[in-house]
Design an enzyme around this catalytic site. Sequence first.
Site, mmCIF file in Angstrom:
data_model
loop_
_atom_site.group_PDB
_atom_site.id
_atom_site.type_symbol
_atom_site.label_atom_id
_atom_site.label_comp_id
_atom_site.label_asym_id
_atom_site.label_seq_id
_atom_site.Cartn_x
_atom_site.Cartn_y
_atom_site.Cartn_z
ATOM 1 N N THR A 1 0.873 -1.182 0.000
ATOM 2 C CA THR A 1 0.000 0.000 0.000
ATOM 3 C C THR A 1 0.907 1.229 0.000
ATOM 4 O OG1 THR A 1 -0.034 0.105 2.390
ATOM 5 C CG2 THR A 1 -1.764 -1.196 1.359
ATOM 6 N N TRP B 1 -21.400 14.916 10.518
ATOM 7 C CA TRP B 1 -20.395 14.559 9.522
ATOM 8 C C TRP B 1 -20.732 15.157 8.164
ATOM 9 C CZ3 TRP B 1 -18.982 8.645 10.043
ATOM 10 C CH2 TRP B 1 -18.302 8.460 11.264
ATOM 11 N N LYS C 1 -15.770 16.653 10.492
ATOM 12 C CA LYS C 1 -16.696 16.706 11.628
ATOM 13 C C LYS C 1 -17.003 18.155 11.929
ATOM 14 C CE LYS C 1 -14.236 12.783 13.252
ATOM 15 N NZ LYS C 1 -12.959 13.134 12.626
ATOM 16 N N GLU D 1 -5.694 -4.464 -0.450
ATOM 17 C CA GLU D 1 -5.982 -5.568 0.470
ATOM 18 C C GLU D 1 -7.070 -6.510 -0.045
ATOM 19 O OE1 GLU D 1 -5.372 -2.473 1.232
ATOM 20 O OE2 GLU D 1 -4.335 -2.247 3.137
HETATM 21 P P1 ADP Z 1 -3.517 3.234 -1.537
HETATM 22 O O1 ADP Z 1 -2.192 2.603 -1.471
HETATM 23 O O2 ADP Z 1 -3.572 4.532 -2.250
HETATM 24 O O3 ADP Z 1 -4.294 3.229 -0.245
HETATM 25 P P2 ADP Z 1 -5.506 1.439 -2.553
HETATM 26 O O4 ADP Z 1 -5.834 1.205 -3.964
HETATM 27 O O5 ADP Z 1 -5.323 0.242 -1.718
HETATM 28 O O6 ADP Z 1 -4.247 2.318 -2.579
HETATM 29 O O7 ADP Z 1 -6.621 2.373 -1.919
HETATM 30 C C1 ADP Z 1 -7.849 1.843 -1.492
HETATM 31 C C2 ADP Z 1 -8.777 2.939 -1.073
HETATM 32 O O8 ADP Z 1 -9.131 3.751 -2.208
HETATM 33 C C3 ADP Z 1 -10.093 2.471 -0.541
HETATM 34 O O9 ADP Z 1 -9.998 2.078 0.803
HETATM 35 C C4 ADP Z 1 -10.975 3.692 -0.755
HETATM 36 O O10 ADP Z 1 -10.802 4.630 0.286
HETATM 37 C C5 ADP Z 1 -10.425 4.287 -2.014
HETATM 38 N N1 ADP Z 1 -11.276 3.923 -3.156
HETATM 39 C C6 ADP Z 1 -11.101 2.934 -4.059
HETATM 40 N N2 ADP Z 1 -12.089 2.923 -4.971
HETATM 41 C C7 ADP Z 1 -12.932 3.921 -4.638
HETATM 42 C C8 ADP Z 1 -14.155 4.417 -5.189
HETATM 43 N N3 ADP Z 1 -14.712 3.907 -6.276
HETATM 44 N N4 ADP Z 1 -14.742 5.465 -4.556
HETATM 45 C C9 ADP Z 1 -14.206 6.011 -3.445
HETATM 46 N N5 ADP Z 1 -13.059 5.587 -2.896
HETATM 47 C C10 ADP Z 1 -12.425 4.555 -3.476
#
Ligand code: ADP
Length: 540
Positions: free
Chosen positions: A185, A444, A439, A330
């Site tokens: 990540t 929210w 917040k 993940e």
């Molecule tokens: P990073 O390493 O940038 O965290 P990831 O691809 O694992 O890379 O990121 C996952 C996160 O991206 C998710 O937990 C969510 O917050 C965000 N995400 C992925 N797809 C979407 C979506 N369609 N809309 C909103 N958020 C998204």
Amino acid sequence: MIPGLMQTRQLQIIDILAYAATAHGDVEIVSRLVDEPIARSNYRLIRARAERCAKALLKLGVKSGDRVATLAWNTHRHFELFYAVPGLGAVLNTVNPRLFDKQITFILNHAEPRVLFFDKTFLPLVERLAPQMRTVETFVMLAGEKAHIAGEVEALCYETLLATEDDGYAWPTVDENAGAFLCYTSGTTGDPKGVLYSQRAVVLHAMGSSLNSAFGFDAFDVVMPCSSLFHATAWGLPFAAPLNGCKLVLPCEKMDGASLQELIVEEGVTFSGGVPTIWTMYLAHLEQSGAKPGELQRVVIGGSAVPRAMAEAFKKKYGVQVLQIWGMTETTPLGVIATPTPALAELGEEALDEAIWTRQGRLQFGIELRIVDDDGNDVPRDGESSGALLVRGPWTIQRYYRAPSDAADSDGWFDTGDIATLDQYGFMRITDRKKDVIKSGGEWISSIDLENIAVGCAGVKVAAVVGLPHPKWEERPVLVIEPHEGASLSKEDVLRYLEPRVAKWWTPDAVIFDSVPLTATGKIDKKVLRERYQSLLSNS
Ligand code: ADP
């Protein structure tokens, strides 16, 4: 228990390529390359090259369980490594070259690869970081020429390595639970964390994502992954495409509107996928050039929320269906995908579009969802009540690589860090990342919803909303806008646009015109924005 009497053949990634080479051997793989002409091959040829690659890896001393790293773009050479390395039972660690030097070195010293394959673009990066890479014994440049690294470390040439081997290799049987891909990540908070996909997870994910209720592939599709191969395996497209006999088009790093358009039209691309920023550039290119997107039918977009205006533009101007996905490294990474249901279709096209365009996706087989409150109790599935999103399934993480304890609880539920709602049709909507929720006065405000509305205002290229400390309300939203080049747009225009569309107390306290920083995975970097404007509202 009575044991089942069927075969226990392991689910292995290499079998996907073997299938494509046998059943769809002539289907083309087209690849742009760094500083080289477009390369054309097919599944049969690529299998032969993967066999050569495997034999070369064995000679370099790579054994089952060893890690092999890449710093590479979306090319056929990288694609070959996607099969050759796990085919040997070794693990491919795809490193994101857009990370900071410190993070790249951290990842390489944590994953401990023996061999590092890199594209020519990254020669300076490799030269710079090679002295700090503790375990890399061999460097291989993914090119057809010989390279020297700073006079000290010699890099082998990929094409020469392949040329010294011959076709044909009896792949070993690999346990389906063996690690195959190690993806980190981006580590926006703390060090990057390694997610180790098993062979089984990757194969099941490829099958699940191919379903008609997901990507819906068939052998007539021409698939172009515009999400990076180094970012969660480009959403598994390098597996789902061959599994369905689809022609594969690989754009290297050239993701600007004009370069994508050239491949889309000339190669007959029907399906593509990438983060919203890529499609913002692509739509702007179509708008400026007056061109049409050829045979393109479906575009899958995720990684960040898909602006409604983007989905609408694709459909109404160009007849292209946008499929929003939500997922994370993940979850290998597909979690949910927004595809129609008969119940929604009955409500009419407008209602269906609305549902699809404003939700991240629908529950899929293979990944269970729960939304829970602060005490861990399930919240109603009414499309309104929000809570922490938990997921579970055969391609969801159990534990980070080399972590002392599990990331999922004893029942397998993994807390995604996202806040979401779920409705009676199984549609899930992300309202925010936990750490980005605003917040204000005990309530929210969803930064994602505000961004989504603001980006619909003419002239806005990127809209970012962050909560900044406020003396009275704890936090208030501030809107940062990066306009399209040449757009004339004032704060008043933006506020006038927002007024009928958002509740009064959601209206941003400030509208700022500035460039919007992106993370290494193409998301709005809210940490940087919060730091940049930290005390903006402190005298309000
Ligand atoms: P990073 O390493 O940038 O965290 P990831 O691809 O694992 O890379 O990121 C996952 C996160 O991206 C998710 O937990 C969510 O917050 C965000 N995400 C992925 N797809 C979407 C979506 N369609 N809309 C909103 N958020 C998204």
